[in-house]
Scaffold this motif. Structure first.
Motif, short mmCIF file in Angstrom:
data_model
loop_
_atom_site.label_atom_id
_atom_site.label_comp_id
_atom_site.label_asym_id
_atom_site.label_seq_id
_atom_site.Cartn_x
_atom_site.Cartn_y
_atom_site.Cartn_z
N ALA A 183 0.81 -1.23 0.00
CA ALA A 183 0.00 0.00 0.00
C ALA A 183 0.83 1.27 0.00
CB ALA A 183 -0.99 0.01 1.17
N SER A 184 2.05 1.17 -0.50
CA SER A 184 2.90 2.36 -0.58
C SER A 184 2.48 3.25 -1.74
CB SER A 184 4.36 1.92 -0.79
OG SER A 184 5.15 3.03 -1.19
N PRO A 185 2.62 4.56 -1.57
CA PRO A 185 2.36 5.46 -2.71
C PRO A 185 3.48 5.43 -3.74
CG PRO A 185 3.12 6.71 -0.83
CD PRO A 185 2.97 5.29 -0.35
N GLN A 186 4.56 4.72 -3.42
CA GLN A 186 5.69 4.65 -4.35
C GLN A 186 5.92 3.22 -4.82
OE1 GLN A 186 9.13 6.88 -2.90
NE2 GLN A 186 7.79 8.16 -1.66
N SER A 187 4.84 2.52 -5.13
CA SER A 187 4.95 1.11 -5.52
C SER A 187 5.77 0.95 -6.78
CB SER A 187 3.55 0.52 -5.73
OG SER A 187 2.87 0.44 -4.50
N THR A 188 6.49 -0.17 -6.83
CA THR A 188 7.40 -0.45 -7.95
C THR A 188 7.09 -1.79 -8.61
OG1 THR A 188 8.93 -1.45 -6.36
CG2 THR A 188 9.32 0.87 -6.97
N HIS A 189 6.49 -2.73 -7.86
CA HIS A 189 6.29 -4.10 -8.32
C HIS A 189 4.84 -4.52 -8.06
CE1 HIS A 189 10.64 -3.85 -8.18
NE2 HIS A 189 10.74 -5.02 -8.80
N ALA A 190 4.45 -5.62 -8.70
CA ALA A 190 3.07 -6.09 -8.50
C ALA A 190 2.99 -7.61 -8.61
CB ALA A 190 2.14 -5.44 -9.50
N VAL A 191 1.93 -8.13 -8.01
CA VAL A 191 1.60 -9.56 -8.08
C VAL A 191 0.23 -9.65 -8.76
CG1 VAL A 191 1.07 -11.64 -6.75
CG2 VAL A 191 2.84 -10.04 -5.95
N ASP A 192 0.12 -10.47 -9.80
CA ASP A 192 -1.18 -10.68 -10.44
C ASP A 192 -2.02 -11.55 -9.51
OD1 ASP A 192 -2.50 -10.76 -13.55
OD2 ASP A 192 -3.23 -12.20 -12.08
N VAL A 193 -3.20 -11.06 -9.16
CA VAL A 193 -4.07 -11.79 -8.22
C VAL A 193 -5.43 -12.10 -8.86
CG1 VAL A 193 -2.92 -10.85 -6.18
CG2 VAL A 193 -4.92 -9.65 -7.13
N THR A 194 -5.46 -12.13 -10.18
CA THR A 194 -6.73 -12.40 -10.85
C THR A 194 -7.35 -13.69 -10.34
OG1 THR A 194 -5.84 -11.27 -12.80
CG2 THR A 194 -7.83 -12.59 -13.12
N ASP A 195 -6.51 -14.71 -10.08
CA ASP A 195 -7.03 -16.02 -9.65
C ASP A 195 -7.30 -16.10 -8.15
OD1 ASP A 195 -6.85 -16.84 -12.26
OD2 ASP A 195 -4.91 -17.86 -12.00
N THR A 196 -6.77 -15.19 -7.38
CA THR A 196 -6.93 -15.29 -5.92
C THR A 196 -7.63 -14.07 -5.33
OG1 THR A 196 -4.70 -14.41 -5.63
CG2 THR A 196 -4.94 -16.81 -5.57
N PHE A 197 -8.13 -13.20 -6.20
CA PHE A 197 -8.78 -11.98 -5.71
C PHE A 197 -9.91 -12.29 -4.74
CE2 PHE A 197 -12.22 -8.87 -6.16
CZ PHE A 197 -11.58 -7.74 -5.67
N GLU A 198 -10.75 -13.27 -5.08
CA GLU A 198 -11.90 -13.58 -4.24
C GLU A 198 -11.48 -14.05 -2.85
OE1 GLU A 198 -14.88 -12.75 -4.75
OE2 GLU A 198 -14.64 -12.12 -6.84
N LEU A 199 -10.36 -14.76 -2.78
CA LEU A 199 -9.86 -15.18 -1.47
C LEU A 199 -9.46 -13.95 -0.64
CD1 LEU A 199 -7.70 -18.26 -2.50
CD2 LEU A 199 -9.79 -18.30 -1.11
N GLY A 200 -8.91 -12.97 -1.31
CA GLY A 200 -8.57 -11.72 -0.62
C GLY A 200 -9.80 -11.03 -0.08
N VAL A 201 -10.87 -11.02 -0.86
CA VAL A 201 -12.13 -10.41 -0.41
C VAL A 201 -12.67 -11.18 0.79
CG1 VAL A 201 -14.52 -9.93 -1.03
CG2 VAL A 201 -12.69 -9.54 -2.71
N GLU A 202 -12.65 -12.49 0.68
CA GLU A 202 -13.16 -13.33 1.78
C GLU A 202 -12.32 -13.11 3.05
OE1 GLU A 202 -15.90 -14.91 1.79
OE2 GLU A 202 -15.60 -15.67 3.83
N SER A 203 -11.05 -12.94 2.85
CA SER A 203 -10.14 -12.70 3.98
C SER A 203 -10.52 -11.40 4.71
CB SER A 203 -8.71 -12.62 3.43
OG SER A 203 -7.79 -12.41 4.45
N LEU A 204 -10.85 -10.36 3.95
CA LEU A 204 -11.26 -9.11 4.59
C LEU A 204 -12.64 -9.27 5.24
CD1 LEU A 204 -10.88 -6.18 5.36
CD2 LEU A 204 -11.51 -5.50 3.04
N ARG A 205 -13.51 -10.05 4.63
CA ARG A 205 -14.86 -10.24 5.20
C ARG A 205 -14.81 -10.91 6.57
NH1 ARG A 205 -17.44 -11.47 -0.35
NH2 ARG A 205 -18.41 -9.44 -0.81
N ARG A 206 -13.74 -11.66 6.84
CA ARG A 206 -13.64 -12.32 8.15
C ARG A 206 -13.46 -11.32 9.29
NH1 ARG A 206 -13.59 -18.02 7.52
NH2 ARG A 206 -14.43 -18.21 5.41
N HIS A 207 -13.17 -10.08 8.94
CA HIS A 207 -13.11 -9.03 9.98
C HIS A 207 -14.51 -8.45 10.16
CE1 HIS A 207 -8.72 -9.02 10.41
NE2 HIS A 207 -8.69 -9.24 9.11
#
Ligand SMILES: [Zn+2]
Length: 247
Positions: A183-207
């Motif tokens: 979450a840096s404003p100076q990001s340089t690199h990235a990970v493609d999460v097209t296949d795991t995006f929904e898991l990320g959403v579910e992970s936040l929903r657990r809060h």
């Protein structure tokens, strides 16, 4: 983060390094990694990489309508459940005071100790910078923990820093090859999460209790907007951005 109106387009992002097996993610509060980073964790654990979380607080000051003792218990449980969704079994909590984390040697020592125990090749830090981009201000706990994590990578490798750790049997660990800031404003690199995006959403929903305290915003919409914006800087699809710091 979306482009700031009137500003130059943000640069394209490079592929995140893949030459590592163990990661330690150091966040200030339960939920920090779930606000965008967890989908990348799901991508990594699906590849067989080992990821552990270290939470510097138990998030007791995070729910306005809940007393800290109750919030502490609820949020620890939510973080453990959240991590499990993205394949993380090792979740450790320090007990620094939520909202009042002090920068300094005790914090650096606690994080260096965890780095020596977990021996990661990748350390992920919470955003230590002043903003998230534009004028969206970051908060003190994140800035303090992010900077302490950056410093603790060096501390963990130095035999003569925090020598009580050595006495306790924790040998120096100089094997951190990559230090990434989420979450840096100076990001340089990235990970493609097209296949795991929904898991990320579910992970936040657990809060769930935390989100209820915020008026139940839709995690999916927020995360998708950011992942699409990052994806536009990384060949399309959905992506999570990191700033990689030189070590
Ligand atoms: Zn936070």
């Amino acid at each position: 983060m979306a482009d700031v109106a009137g500003a130059a387009p943000l640069p394209q992002l490079a592929p995140f390094p893949d030459d590592w097996e163990r990661a330690l993610v150091v966040m200030a509060h339960p939920d920090d990694m779930e606000y965008g980073g967890a989908a990348a964790v799901a991508h990594w654990t699906r590849q067989g990489k080992l990821v552990a979380y270290l939470l510097v607080t138990k998030g007791e000051a995070g729910i306005d309508t809940m007393e800290p003792d109750e919030a502490r218990r609820v949020r620890v449980a939510e973080q453990i459940a959240s991590a499990k969704v993205v394949g993380v079994e090792a979740v450790e909590f320090l007990d620094h005071p939520d909202g009042m984390i002090e920068p300094g040697l005790p914090l650096r020592r606690d994080i260096a100790s965890a780095i020596r125990r977990h021996r990661p090749e990748l350390v992920v830090a919470v955003n230590h910078r002043e903003t998230y981009g534009g004028t969206f201000l970051n908060m003190a706990d994140h800035r303090v923990v992010g900077q302490a994590t950056i410093d603790a990578v060096r501390d963990a490798a130095n035999r003569w820093v925090f020598s009580d750790l050595l006495t306790a049997g924790l040998e120096p660990w100089g094997g951190v090859r990559h230090l990434a800031v989420v979450a840096s404003p100076q990001s340089t690199h990235a990970v493609d999460v097209t296949d795991t995006f929904e898991l990320g959403v579910e992970s936040l929903r657990r809060h769930a209790a935390y989100l209820a305290g915020l008026g139940d915003p839709d995690p999916e919409a927020f995360l998708r907007q950011n992942a699409e914006a990052t994806g536009r800087r990384f060949g399309g699809g959905l992506a999570v951005a990191f700033e990689l710091l030189g070590i």
